[in-house]
Design a protein around this motif. Structure first.
Motif, PDB file in Angstrom:
ATOM      1  N   ALA A  69      20.352  20.543   1.785  1.00 56.23           N
ATOM      2  CA  ALA A  69      19.075  20.444   2.326  1.00 56.23           C
ATOM      3  C   ALA A  69      18.571  21.637   3.319  1.00 56.23           C
ATOM      4  CB  ALA A  69      18.984  18.985   2.711  1.00 56.23           C
ATOM      5  N   ASP A  70      17.719  22.263   3.045  1.00 55.87           N
ATOM      6  CA  ASP A  70      17.307  23.084   4.190  1.00 55.87           C
ATOM      7  C   ASP A  70      16.277  22.680   4.851  1.00 55.87           C
ATOM      8  OD1 ASP A  70      16.613  25.371   5.759  1.00 55.87           O
ATOM      9  OD2 ASP A  70      15.457  26.471   3.999  1.00 55.87           O
ATOM     10  N   VAL A  71      16.252  21.981   5.967  1.00 54.39           N
ATOM     11  CA  VAL A  71      15.164  21.228   6.508  1.00 54.39           C
ATOM     12  C   VAL A  71      14.386  21.965   7.484  1.00 54.39           C
ATOM     13  CG1 VAL A  71      15.110  19.291   8.294  1.00 54.39           C
ATOM     14  CG2 VAL A  71      16.946  19.042   6.567  1.00 54.39           C
ATOM     15  N   GLY A  72      13.154  21.823   7.653  1.00 53.77           N
ATOM     16  CA  GLY A  72      12.324  22.598   7.958  1.00 53.77           C
ATOM     17  C   GLY A  72      12.194  24.033   7.676  1.00 53.77           C
ATOM     18  N   VAL A 134      23.547  20.383   5.430  1.00 56.36           N
ATOM     19  CA  VAL A 134      22.341  20.444   5.788  1.00 56.36           C
ATOM     20  C   VAL A 134      21.989  21.841   6.524  1.00 56.36           C
ATOM     21  CG1 VAL A 134      20.279  19.742   7.403  1.00 56.36           C
ATOM     22  CG2 VAL A 134      21.652  18.097   6.146  1.00 56.36           C
ATOM     23  N   THR A 135      21.004  22.569   6.284  1.00 58.70           N
ATOM     24  CA  THR A 135      21.064  23.941   7.015  1.00 58.70           C
ATOM     25  C   THR A 135      19.571  23.927   7.601  1.00 58.70           C
ATOM     26  OG1 THR A 135      19.804  24.989   5.107  1.00 58.70           O
ATOM     27  CG2 THR A 135      22.208  25.394   5.179  1.00 58.70           C
ATOM     28  N   CYS A 136      19.350  24.775   8.619  1.00 56.10           N
ATOM     29  CA  CYS A 136      18.056  24.748   9.407  1.00 56.10           C
ATOM     30  C   CYS A 136      18.173  26.215  10.061  1.00 56.10           C
ATOM     31  CB  CYS A 136      17.834  23.611  10.264  1.00 56.10           C
ATOM     32  SG  CYS A 136      18.860  23.546  11.838  1.00 56.10           S
ATOM     33  N   ARG A 137      17.110  26.783  10.423  1.00 54.00           N
ATOM     34  CA  ARG A 137      16.768  28.232  11.024  1.00 54.00           C
ATOM     35  C   ARG A 137      15.817  27.984  11.902  1.00 54.00           C
ATOM     36  NH1 ARG A 137      14.230  33.005   9.840  1.00 54.00           N
ATOM     37  NH2 ARG A 137      15.599  34.745  10.331  1.00 54.00           N
ATOM     38  N   ALA A 160      22.981  25.131  11.819  1.00 55.31           N
ATOM     39  CA  ALA A 160      22.034  25.526  12.375  1.00 55.31           C
ATOM     40  C   ALA A 160      21.891  27.380  12.598  1.00 55.31           C
ATOM     41  CB  ALA A 160      21.582  24.905  13.768  1.00 55.31           C
ATOM     42  N   ILE A 161      21.021  27.923  12.118  1.00 54.18           N
ATOM     43  CA  ILE A 161      21.228  29.515  12.320  1.00 54.18           C
ATOM     44  C   ILE A 161      20.450  29.528  13.633  1.00 54.18           C
ATOM     45  CG2 ILE A 161      20.578  31.649  11.482  1.00 54.18           C
ATOM     46  CD1 ILE A 161      20.680  30.692   8.756  1.00 54.18           C
ATOM     47  N   LYS A 162      21.301  30.275  14.726  1.00 56.48           N
ATOM     48  CA  LYS A 162      20.880  30.397  16.052  1.00 56.48           C
ATOM     49  C   LYS A 162      20.716  31.977  16.272  1.00 56.48           C
ATOM     50  CE  LYS A 162      19.829  26.490  17.132  1.00 56.48           C
ATOM     51  NZ  LYS A 162      18.455  25.966  17.797  1.00 56.48           N
ATOM     52  N   GLY A 163      20.064  32.293  17.660  1.00 57.65           N
ATOM     53  CA  GLY A 163      20.136  33.593  18.100  1.00 57.65           C
ATOM     54  C   GLY A 163      21.158  33.736  19.033  1.00 57.65           C
ATOM     55  N   GLN A 164      21.015  34.564  20.257  1.00 60.21           N
ATOM     56  CA  GLN A 164      22.165  35.064  20.911  1.00 60.21           C
ATOM     57  C   GLN A 164      22.353  34.112  22.013  1.00 60.21           C
ATOM     58  OE1 GLN A 164      23.873  37.863  20.733  1.00 60.21           O
ATOM     59  NE2 GLN A 164      22.617  37.907  18.817  1.00 60.21           N
ATOM     60  N   ARG A 165      21.510  33.022  22.289  1.00 62.35           N
ATOM     61  CA  ARG A 165      21.647  32.129  23.268  1.00 62.35           C
ATOM     62  C   ARG A 165      22.418  30.762  22.565  1.00 62.35           C
ATOM     63  NH1 ARG A 165      18.657  31.987  27.528  1.00 62.35           N
ATOM     64  NH2 ARG A 165      18.311  29.718  27.435  1.00 62.35           N
ATOM     65  N   GLY A 197      24.685  36.974  11.485  1.00 59.13           N
ATOM     66  CA  GLY A 197      23.771  35.981  12.370  1.00 59.13           C
ATOM     67  C   GLY A 197      24.858  35.147  13.035  1.00 59.13           C
ATOM     68  N   THR A 198      24.276  34.417  13.770  1.00 57.64           N
ATOM     69  CA  THR A 198      25.162  33.307  14.605  1.00 57.64           C
ATOM     70  C   THR A 198      24.786  31.776  14.079  1.00 57.64           C
ATOM     71  OG1 THR A 198      24.911  34.650  16.439  1.00 57.64           O
ATOM     72  CG2 THR A 198      25.548  32.143  16.872  1.00 57.64           C
ATOM     73  N   VAL A 199      25.623  30.868  13.990  1.00 55.56           N
ATOM     74  CA  VAL A 199      25.638  29.596  13.364  1.00 55.56           C
ATOM     75  C   VAL A 199      26.168  28.519  14.228  1.00 55.56           C
ATOM     76  CG1 VAL A 199      26.081  28.044  11.395  1.00 55.56           C
ATOM     77  CG2 VAL A 199      25.808  30.477  10.927  1.00 55.56           C
ATOM     78  N   VAL A 200      25.489  27.491  14.569  1.00 62.36           N
ATOM     79  CA  VAL A 200      26.184  26.431  15.288  1.00 62.36           C
ATOM     80  C   VAL A 200      26.295  25.117  14.188  1.00 62.36           C
ATOM     81  CG1 VAL A 200      25.594  24.373  17.099  1.00 62.36           C
ATOM     82  CG2 VAL A 200      24.948  26.965  17.492  1.00 62.36           C
ATOM     83  N   ARG A 201      27.656  24.955  14.188  1.00 66.82           N
ATOM     84  CA  ARG A 201      27.885  23.816  13.189  1.00 66.82           C
ATOM     85  C   ARG A 201      28.136  22.558  14.039  1.00 66.82           C
ATOM     86  NH1 ARG A 201      32.658  25.216   9.289  1.00 66.82           N
ATOM     87  NH2 ARG A 201      33.987  25.166  11.662  1.00 66.82           N
TER      88      ARG A 201
END
Length: 206
Positions: A69-72, A134-137, A160-165, A197-201
């Motif tokens: 599920a790609d949420v949002g 579940v994924t989100c970006r 969750a795909i995230k940036g540098q922070r 990219g950066t991922v928070v699991r």
């Protein structure tokens, strides 16, 4: 929508024989996506590196045959690039806004992905599907994701795909993670030999 020459090798690696589908999707983003206000006009020149390839950083973290599920889902990122590169997956694009739902439905139909992708109009809080991942970006900071994804996290990990922070977001959510019995891992997986990219699991400790 043509691929910048320096990105051609990694695009070939990621999408393989389905690269023409990814190019068609990029064209939809560059035209209707911008016309409908889902992406800003300045994003046209960086669709491939900032959006499409960045979406693929979660690909290697998803087991074969998963229901995702790609949420949002917004304009379909990361869900549609995943569906194109990973035909073994079954995708639900979960999005509450009608205009975005219409765009996603159009993309699924034009790309011929109806057999593996469905569009669900729902918010993250109300989504009650049975996805195994579940994924989100660019959806929300980690602290907010913990609340938004509470029901989902009972049975599925969130990527969750995230940036540098990313690390700072996880640090700021420390107390909530403990209270919710969640574990957060910051990952920068390689795709085709490159970090895209950066991922928070987010997972339950148990």
């Amino acid at each position: 929508m043509s691929i910048p020459e320096h990105l051609r090798p990694i695009c070939d690696e990621v999408f393989g024989p389905r690269l023409p589908l990814a190019i068609r999707y990029a064209g939809l983003l560059a035209r209707e996506g911008i016309e409908w206000g889902l992406l800003g006009p300045r994003e046209q020149d960086r669709l491939w590196d900032r959006h499409i390839l960045n979406s693929m950083c979660v690909s290697g973290l998803i087991p074969r045959g998963s229901r995702v599920a790609d949420v949002g889902a917004g304009a379909g990122l990361p869900g549609l690039p995943l569906a194109i590169a990973r035909p073994d997956l079954r995708l639900e694009l979960v999005e509450p806004m009608r205009r975005r739902v219409d765009f996603l439905t159009m993309c699924v139909e034009r790309l011929g992905l109806e057999a593996s992708v469905s569009v669900v109009r729902s918010s993250a809080q109300q989504y009650d599907g049975t996805a195994s991942v579940v994924t989100c970006r660019a959806l929300a900071p980690v602290r907010e994701l913990i609340v938004m994804m509470d029901a989902v996290l009972q049975h599925a990990p969130v990527l969750a795909i995230k940036g540098q922070r990313a690390e700072l977001e996880v640090e700021a959510a420390h107390d909530q993670l403990i209270a919710s019995q969640l574990f957060a891992t910051v990952l920068r997986p390689e795709v085709g030999g490159e970090v895209l990219g950066t991922v928070v699991r987010l997972t339950r400790n148990a």
